[in-house]
Enzyme design. Structure first.
Site, mmCIF file in Angstrom:
data_model
loop_
_atom_site.group_PDB
_atom_site.id
_atom_site.type_symbol
_atom_site.label_atom_id
_atom_site.label_comp_id
_atom_site.label_asym_id
_atom_site.label_seq_id
_atom_site.Cartn_x
_atom_site.Cartn_y
_atom_site.Cartn_z
ATOM 1 N N THR A 492 40.924 35.394 10.922
ATOM 2 C CA THR A 492 42.006 35.085 11.596
ATOM 3 C C THR A 492 41.658 33.543 12.301
ATOM 4 O OG1 THR A 492 42.777 36.994 12.036
ATOM 5 C CG2 THR A 492 43.544 35.618 13.466
ATOM 6 N N VAL A 494 41.295 30.792 14.905
ATOM 7 C CA VAL A 494 41.386 31.059 16.153
ATOM 8 C C VAL A 494 41.588 29.591 16.830
ATOM 9 C CG1 VAL A 494 39.793 30.742 18.281
ATOM 10 C CG2 VAL A 494 39.575 32.345 16.952
ATOM 11 N N PHE A 528 36.800 35.972 12.463
ATOM 12 C CA PHE A 528 37.574 35.222 13.294
ATOM 13 C C PHE A 528 37.034 34.003 13.074
ATOM 14 C CE2 PHE A 528 37.978 39.314 15.206
ATOM 15 C CZ PHE A 528 39.380 39.302 15.520
ATOM 16 N N LYS A 529 37.863 32.740 12.699
ATOM 17 C CA LYS A 529 37.610 31.411 12.055
ATOM 18 C C LYS A 529 37.531 30.808 13.204
ATOM 19 C CE LYS A 529 39.005 28.444 8.373
ATOM 20 N NZ LYS A 529 40.006 28.175 7.374
ATOM 21 N N ILE A 530 36.339 29.863 13.539
ATOM 22 C CA ILE A 530 36.110 29.436 14.667
ATOM 23 C C ILE A 530 35.496 27.755 14.240
ATOM 24 C CG2 ILE A 530 34.674 29.206 16.678
ATOM 25 C CD1 ILE A 530 34.595 32.207 16.640
#
Ligand SMILES: O=P(O)(O)OC[C@H]1O[C@H](O[C@H]2O[C@H](CO)[C@@H](O)[C@H](O)[C@H]2O)[C@H](O)[C@@H](O)[C@@H]1O
Length: 740
Positions: A492, A494, A528-530
């Site tokens: 997902t 961010v 979580f894609k940061i």
């Protein structure tokens, strides 16, 4: 998502379960006492005769409706996958249904994860599962490939065929001695000798099979053989004038097929069966695919047959056993139900159209069944620790060859060829939300609509907070759907506007996690894609220390890659093609210039260096190159953990057939061994800060990133931030939706 609430939904709902009113039998005739106790084998059976009913009965009691809906219509093939279009209505309905009953192929890793340290037992229906549905039941032949897939499965797992056909016919069609067979919907079973089982079941006797081997023969409705014989002959006689009608004698049940009968004659067929049931109250009707089946009123079905075989195999009531039942027909629902209710194993429904079912998973057709069975065998052969998803494609293509080295992740979500290249993992992002919003009908539209109908978000006074709340909800709802569709993890994105705010990123991830938790998505399925700013990498380090998996993106330099690995990021994403493009149009980046001087592609070189760094220094991160532009890029990276590949490249790999020799010439370029042998230059060593006791600070990272990384990172962030803004803008225009 309530699939049944929409009246226009093309979900096929099977008619109500067979009950007294559907049978048209008066209540005083049911339930009939159990057969086993009241009959003895070979005795003459006194059959109470009743007056035949009228044609109107079969119309009013719903038989005709059930007959019409008993087999799915052939699927229309209208879409052109070469264009970026949404799937047609049929596909949208099918994929929505798959959210509830995910593909067993896509969920293969989940299934095998659950099967670890368990003994798998396989139960297979025949028609529509191992052989395609055809007009002539005698021509429902199993392909040689399917036969060898079943033979292989039986080598590794106890395997049984459970069919509506007679046991002898099933054996004749399948022709494998290494299986157990249960014919007549489980009323005729040959299983292994098991004393305890024969003691428990009075109808179980010792016998010998076709090879003369001692077996247990279980026939709980043995007393009905003469009755079924008589009914068979009556049905043959009474339908002989009806063109296309086929009557079969399965020993313990009789079937009358109307697939090839003109629909105007279906009431006559129904009437013949209705008359039989009126005359023989100890028989009942079940519906199959364009077939009416007359069988004894005994408390026995395919579900009971599964239980019986498990017991015979010494596999019942054991936590270390995983039964898998694959079937396509309504009679298979009894087996699915037994597994579901006993929380014992998995039912897999074979269907190319949405259907209500007690199964857990789905497969489209016998071809997918064969793939699934072969995958199980490969998984077993490779050992439980092997990377099972690498064997998803057929054995002779370049795609298959490269999949042996790296997990190939199709760069697609909804708008491309979902069927041919099922995504193994997925990312939910603002760009995906924009895609969903721009198309009239996608499988994720409901997830977004539900987000916009969220009363908690709607109650927020502050407009900005409200829109951000809707966006979070939408990301999580779509992510939750994706988790059901792909076997791997769902990442997902961010909000990129938080890229320079470590606490902001952490807060956002926590709130997304909370929302995922509310819809029961387990954390191990999430990433979580940061963005790989210094602040993003710091956030990743802190989140990973809490056990939250992060995916650091926008890595364009070795400094970012090394910092990400040191932070313990679960996944690191490097954009190969973008670095190459930058190098084509610019100069002055020391790292890129050095790669070019060595005659290397700067993007591929960064991936190789990062892979070696991760493995040489024992970091846990997995590496995921993206923006690969062609097959050659992919070949150069074989051995890396994941490769995100565009559909065009996948298509080309899938269309190129390799000969056995060529297959072995695909060489693993990256491996832990080659990483261990790689010598980092002094400059690289310093650049990675591998020798510095201190961690990266903002300044050290900024100064170690060359101009390419700085520019590409900024461009990436601008793009993502813009997309997030556009999502909120769109939400503000469409909110409140008409139904809120
Ligand atoms: O339990 P199964 O193995 O699925 O057997 C159920 C019935 O399968 C056969 O009929 C079905 O397949 C035929 C061949 O493709 C097709 O022509 C027919 O319309 C289907 O109903 C078999 O002939 C029946 O006797 C079985 O009960």
């Amino acid at each position: 998502m309530d699939m049944k609430s929409n009246n226009s939904s093309p979900v096929l709902t099977d008619p109500a379960p067979i009950n007294k009113s559907r049978l048209g039998i008066h209540s005083n005739l049911l339930p009939y006492p159990q057969s086993g106790a009241s009959f003895s084998s070979g005795k003459h059976i006194n059959i109470p005769r009743k007056k035949p009913g009228k044609l109107d009965d079969v119309r009013s009691n719903g038989w005709l409706d059930a007959m019409k809906s008993s087999s799915p219509p052939r699927k229309k093939l209208i879409k052109d996958f070469n264009f970026d279009v949404a799937a047609d209505d049929t596909d949208v309905a099918y994929f929505s249904w798959m959210l509830k009953y995910p593909s067993a192929l896509n969920s293969f890793e989940q299934i095998t994860n659950f099967a670890k340290n368990k003994k798998i037992a396989i139960f297979l229906d025949y028609d529509g599962t191992l052989s395609p549905i055809v007009d002539d039941p005698d021509q429902a032949l199993m392909s040689d490939d399917m036969r060898s897939a079943v033979r292989n499965v039986a080598k590794y797992f106890p395997t049984a065929i459970i069919t509506g056909r007679s046991r002898d016919k099933a054996y004749e069609l399948v022709g494998l001695t290494e299986l157990y067979y249960a014919g007549s919907h489980g009323m005729d079973i040959i299983g292994p000798i098991n004393k305890a089982v024969s003691n428990d079941h009075p109808n179980c006797i010792k016998s010998t099979d076709q090879q003369g081997k001692e077996v247990n023969l279980f026939q709980p409705a043995r007393e009905f053989i003469p009755m079924i014989d008589e009914v068979f002959r009556t049905l043959v006689e009474n339908t002989k004038e009806i063109k296309g009608a086929i009557v079969e004698n399965h020993k313990f049940c009789a079937s009358i097929h109307y697939r090839n009968v003109d629909e105007k004659n279906w009431p006559t067929i129904a009437q013949c069966v209705h008359d039989i049931l009126t005359q023989y109250p100890r028989l009942r009707l079940t519906h199959g695919r364009k077939v009416l089946e007359v069988r004894p009123v005994v408390d026995w079905n395919k579900g009971k047959a599964v239980e019986f075989l498990l017991e015979s195999l010494g596999l019942s009531n054991r936590d270390d056993v995983l039964p898998i039942y694959i079937g396509d027909d309504r009679s298979d629902e009894d087996a699915f139900k037994v597994l579901r209710e006993g929380n014992q194993g998995y039912g897999i429904l074979v269907s190319s159209v949405p259907k209500e079912t007690n199964a857990y998973y789905s497969l489209r057709d016998p071809a997918e069944v064969m793939k699934f069975l072969s995958s199980l065998v490969r998984w077993k052969k490779l050992g439980e620790g092997a990377r099972s998803m690498n064997n998803r494609w057929s054995a002779s293509t370049e795609l298959d060859a490269v999949s042996r080295f790296s997990e190939i992740v199709p760069d697609t979500v909804i708008f491309d060829d979902f069927e041919k290249f099922p995504p193994t993992a997925a990312t939910v992002s603002s760009s995906l939300l924009l895609g969903i919003l721009s198309l009239p009908d996608t499988i994720f539209r409901n997830a977004v609509d539900m987000a916009l109908a969220d009363s908690g978000c709607a109650a927020l006074e502050n407009a900005e907070l409200k829109l951000s709340c809707f966006a979070n909800k939408a990301l999580v709802n779509v992510g939750g759907d994706l988790v059901k569709l792909v076997p791997g993890r769902v990442s997902t994105e961010v909000d990129a506007r938080l890229a320079y705010d470590t606490h902001g990123i952490i807060g956002k991830v926590h709130s997304l996690m909370k929302l995922y938790n509310e819809i029961n998505v387990p954390p191990e399925r999430l990433l979580f894609k940061i963005p790989s700013t210094w602040q993003g990498i710091e956030a990743s380090r802190l989140l990973e220390s809490e056990g939250i998996q992060t995916h650091l993106t926008f890595v364009y330099s070795f400094a970012q890659a090394a910092a990400a690995a040191q932070a313990g990021a679960s996944v690191i994403q490097i954009f190969v093609g973008r670095i190459r493009d930058w190098a084509r149009n610019h100069s002055g980046d020391l790292e890129i210039d050095a790669a070019l001087k060595r005659g290397e592609d700067p993007g591929l070189s960064l991936v190789t260096k990062t892979y070696n760094y991760i493995h040489k220094y024992g970091h846990k991160s997995k590496l995921m190159p993206a923006a690969v532009r062609n097959k050659q890029d992919l070949f150069s990276l074989l051995g890396v953990d994941y490769i995100i590949a565009p559909l065009k490249v996948l298509q080309s790999l899938n269309e190129s057939v390799t000969t056995a020799d060529e297959k072995y010439s695909f060489v693993q370029k990256l491996s832990p061994q080659s990483a261990a042998a790689y010598n980092f230059s002094e400059e690289e060593f310093v650049l990675s800060r591998a020798n510095l006791g201190s961690k990266w600070d903002q300044l050290s990272l900024a100064s170690a990133m060359g101009p390419a990384a700085v520019e590409l990172l900024a461009a990436g962030l601008d793009g993502y931030a813009d997309q997030s803004r556009r999502v909120e803008e769109l939400f503000s225009k469409i909110w409140p939706p008409p139904n809120v």
